[in-house]
Design a protein around this motif. Structure first.
Motif, PDB file in Angstrom:
ATOM      1  N   PRO A  94      33.931  72.666  29.180  1.00  0.00           N
ATOM      2  CA  PRO A  94      34.379  71.933  30.375  1.00  0.00           C
ATOM      3  C   PRO A  94      33.445  70.803  30.784  1.00  0.00           C
ATOM      4  CG  PRO A  94      34.638  74.295  30.691  1.00  0.00           C
ATOM      5  CD  PRO A  94      33.857  74.128  29.427  1.00  0.00           C
ATOM      6  N   SER A  95      32.172  70.914  30.418  1.00  0.00           N
ATOM      7  CA  SER A  95      31.213  69.886  30.838  1.00  0.00           C
ATOM      8  C   SER A  95      31.458  68.549  30.142  1.00  0.00           C
ATOM      9  CB  SER A  95      29.778  70.360  30.571  1.00  0.00           C
ATOM     10  OG  SER A  95      29.583  70.617  29.199  1.00  0.00           O
ATOM     11  N   ASN A  96      32.259  68.556  29.069  1.00  0.00           N
ATOM     12  CA  ASN A  96      32.563  67.308  28.356  1.00  0.00           C
ATOM     13  C   ASN A  96      34.023  66.892  28.520  1.00  0.00           C
ATOM     14  OD1 ASN A  96      30.131  66.306  27.133  1.00  0.00           O
ATOM     15  ND2 ASN A  96      30.148  68.117  25.836  1.00  0.00           N
ATOM     16  N   ARG A  97      34.606  67.241  29.646  1.00  0.00           N
ATOM     17  CA  ARG A  97      36.030  66.966  29.873  1.00  0.00           C
ATOM     18  C   ARG A  97      36.349  65.474  29.992  1.00  0.00           C
ATOM     19  NH1 ARG A  97      33.671  68.790  34.490  1.00  0.00           N
ATOM     20  NH2 ARG A  97      33.863  67.495  36.365  1.00  0.00           N
ATOM     21  N   TRP A  98      35.343  64.630  30.267  1.00  0.00           N
ATOM     22  CA  TRP A  98      35.584  63.211  30.502  1.00  0.00           C
ATOM     23  C   TRP A  98      35.243  62.364  29.271  1.00  0.00           C
ATOM     24  CZ3 TRP A  98      38.856  61.562  33.704  1.00  0.00           C
ATOM     25  CH2 TRP A  98      38.838  60.274  34.248  1.00  0.00           C
ATOM     26  N   VAL A  99      35.006  63.012  28.141  1.00  0.00           N
ATOM     27  CA  VAL A  99      34.689  62.305  26.901  1.00  0.00           C
ATOM     28  C   VAL A  99      35.937  62.255  26.036  1.00  0.00           C
ATOM     29  CG1 VAL A  99      33.250  62.265  24.840  1.00  0.00           C
ATOM     30  CG2 VAL A  99      32.313  63.149  26.990  1.00  0.00           C
ATOM     31  N   THR A 100      36.406  61.055  25.721  1.00  0.00           N
ATOM     32  CA  THR A 100      37.570  60.922  24.844  1.00  0.00           C
ATOM     33  C   THR A 100      37.518  59.586  24.115  1.00  0.00           C
ATOM     34  OG1 THR A 100      39.964  61.314  24.709  1.00  0.00           O
ATOM     35  CG2 THR A 100      39.188  59.882  26.509  1.00  0.00           C
ATOM     36  N   ALA A 101      38.180  59.542  22.943  1.00  0.00           N
ATOM     37  CA  ALA A 101      38.256  58.344  22.099  1.00  0.00           C
ATOM     38  C   ALA A 101      36.888  57.907  21.573  1.00  0.00           C
ATOM     39  CB  ALA A 101      38.924  57.190  22.838  1.00  0.00           C
ATOM     40  N   GLN A 102      35.973  58.864  21.393  1.00  0.00           N
ATOM     41  CA  GLN A 102      34.620  58.525  20.963  1.00  0.00           C
ATOM     42  C   GLN A 102      34.339  59.007  19.543  1.00  0.00           C
ATOM     43  OE1 GLN A 102      32.657  56.564  23.048  1.00  0.00           O
ATOM     44  NE2 GLN A 102      34.654  56.581  24.060  1.00  0.00           N
ATOM     45  N   ARG A 103      33.557  58.216  18.816  1.00  0.00           N
ATOM     46  CA  ARG A 103      32.997  58.641  17.539  1.00  0.00           C
ATOM     47  C   ARG A 103      31.567  59.076  17.797  1.00  0.00           C
ATOM     48  NH1 ARG A 103      29.467  56.963  13.573  1.00  0.00           N
ATOM     49  NH2 ARG A 103      30.087  57.417  11.393  1.00  0.00           N
ATOM     50  N   ILE A 104      31.281  60.327  17.557  1.00  0.00           N
ATOM     51  CA  ILE A 104      29.949  60.888  17.816  1.00  0.00           C
ATOM     52  C   ILE A 104      29.327  61.254  16.484  1.00  0.00           C
ATOM     53  CG2 ILE A 104      28.659  62.680  19.025  1.00  0.00           C
ATOM     54  CD1 ILE A 104      31.162  62.909  20.895  1.00  0.00           C
ATOM     55  N   GLU A 105      28.353  60.469  16.080  1.00  0.00           N
ATOM     56  CA  GLU A 105      27.670  60.742  14.804  1.00  0.00           C
ATOM     57  C   GLU A 105      26.571  61.767  15.033  1.00  0.00           C
ATOM     58  OE1 GLU A 105      24.955  58.318  11.656  1.00  0.00           O
ATOM     59  OE2 GLU A 105      26.948  57.480  12.081  1.00  0.00           O
ATOM     60  N   VAL A 106      26.534  62.759  14.150  1.00  0.00           N
ATOM     61  CA  VAL A 106      25.540  63.828  14.231  1.00  0.00           C
ATOM     62  C   VAL A 106      24.805  63.828  12.884  1.00  0.00           C
ATOM     63  CG1 VAL A 106      25.136  66.213  14.920  1.00  0.00           C
ATOM     64  CG2 VAL A 106      27.218  65.063  15.637  1.00  0.00           C
ATOM     65  N   SER A 107      23.850  62.935  12.760  1.00  0.00           N
ATOM     66  CA  SER A 107      23.229  62.701  11.448  1.00  0.00           C
ATOM     67  C   SER A 107      21.707  62.727  11.492  1.00  0.00           C
ATOM     68  CB  SER A 107      23.681  61.342  10.898  1.00  0.00           C
ATOM     69  OG  SER A 107      23.121  60.281  11.661  1.00  0.00           O
ATOM     70  N   GLY A 108      21.121  62.989  12.640  1.00  0.00           N
ATOM     71  CA  GLY A 108      19.673  62.959  12.731  1.00  0.00           C
ATOM     72  C   GLY A 108      19.090  61.566  12.588  1.00  0.00           C
ATOM     73  N   GLY A 109      19.931  60.544  12.727  1.00  0.00           N
ATOM     74  CA  GLY A 109      19.463  59.170  12.569  1.00  0.00           C
ATOM     75  C   GLY A 109      19.389  58.750  11.118  1.00  0.00           C
ATOM     76  N   GLN A 110      20.395  59.124  10.338  1.00  0.00           N
ATOM     77  CA  GLN A 110      20.409  58.745   8.914  1.00  0.00           C
ATOM     78  C   GLN A 110      20.728  57.262   8.775  1.00  0.00           C
ATOM     79  OE1 GLN A 110      22.842  61.278   6.473  1.00  0.00           O
ATOM     80  NE2 GLN A 110      22.838  59.880   4.736  1.00  0.00           N
ATOM     81  N   ALA A 111      19.943  56.591   7.968  1.00  0.00           N
ATOM     82  CA  ALA A 111      20.164  55.178   7.609  1.00  0.00           C
ATOM     83  C   ALA A 111      20.267  54.276   8.844  1.00  0.00           C
ATOM     84  CB  ALA A 111      21.427  55.040   6.751  1.00  0.00           C
ATOM     85  N   ILE A 112      19.305  54.406   9.751  1.00  0.00           N
ATOM     86  CA  ILE A 112      19.261  53.515  10.907  1.00  0.00           C
ATOM     87  C   ILE A 112      18.063  52.582  10.801  1.00  0.00           C
ATOM     88  CG2 ILE A 112      20.471  55.113  12.427  1.00  0.00           C
ATOM     89  CD1 ILE A 112      17.778  55.841  13.682  1.00  0.00           C
TER      90      ILE A 112
END
Length: 259
Positions: free
Chosen positions: A241-259
């Motif tokens: 429920p705490s993330n109910r206002w998050v939509t249409a997002q791309r969330i990368e979970v990569s540890g900062g790969q290739a930044i």
């Protein structure tokens, strides 16, 4: 159009490919957060049974249903089995969260990719996501959540993954349209894009090839490749429920790969 979950009832999350890898890790973390799970498997019935047992050991309900997410013609019958499971196990006509995770790796340079390889990647990773979501939409509760799995490979290139990454990029665009069109029902839609993860994906390349593991760790800001436990908890939190206002997002979970 399905109704919201009663406030006293646990949420029900459907995770495709939930018998192994990131799907199983996600399913277990959903259970740890207090939710029940419907998971799908393509052929590994024993793995699926083990995943169900692990979730039940956490004190939550779980059901495993067979599904090949690359075979659209089977989706109507699958939706019927989901409806039956909801009625028999939960006395409900809806579930709350859809996690489109199921997938496979099939690598080849663009010049060598066959039409059969291309078709299977698109069927599973894009066409399957599109039409499975469509088939299950009448069973998804108002105020529900959709999480589609993509890949860090839509942002950075790694040889041999061109067709796979293109299918995932299509899912990322599709997710924005899901968020727009399903928002009137209070349904959110987001993409989770893992980086390199040590699983059996792609034949266990990242997990089992020490040199590949080292190379990927060297280009990752946090200094290592990812583990399943880096992904499952994040997906479970996105369903909370705490993330109910998050939509249409791309969330990368990569540890900062290739930044």
């Amino acid at each position: 159009m399905s109704t919201l979950t009663p406030k006293s009832a646990p949420t029900i999350t459907l995770v495709t490919g939930g018998s192994r890898g990131l799907g199983r890790n996600t399913a277990e973390h959903v259970a740890r957060a207090g939710g029940d799970v419907i998971l799908t498997y393509r052929s590994g019935a024993d793995e699926a049974a083990a995943a169900v047992a692990a979730i039940q050991a956490l004190g939550r309900k779980a059901v495993a249903l067979q599904l090949d997410t690359g075979k659209v013609a089977t989706f109507a019958a699958f939706a019927g089995r989901v409806r039956e499971a909801l009625a028999s196990e939960w006395q409900r006509d809806s579930f709350d969260h859809l996690v489109n995770n199921a997938g496979h790796g099939d690598t080849a340079p663009l010049a060598d990719t066959t039409e059969a390889q291309f078709d299977r990647l698109v069927d599973v990773h894009f066409k399957g996501v599109f039409f499975l979501t469509q088939a299950l939409l009448p069973l998804l509760a108002d105020g529900g959540r959709i999480v589609n799995f993509s890949s860090g490979l839509t942002r950075f290139a790694y040889p041999g993954y061109g067709a796979y990454a293109a299918a995932k990029a299509a899912v990322e665009t599709l997710t924005v349209y899901m968020a727009k069109e399903f928002g009137k029902r209070g349904i959110t839609a987001n993409v989770v894009a893992p980086g390199a993860i040590a699983t059996d994906f792609g034949g266990g390349l990242v997990r089992d090839n020490a040199e590949v593991n080292r190379q990927l760790a060297a280009i990752t800001a946090l200094g290592r490749v990812g583990e399943p436990d880096d992904i499952g908890p994040m997906v479970a939190s996105l369903l909370s429920p705490s993330n109910r206002w998050v939509t249409a997002q791309r969330i990368e979970v990569s540890g900062g790969q290739a930044i």
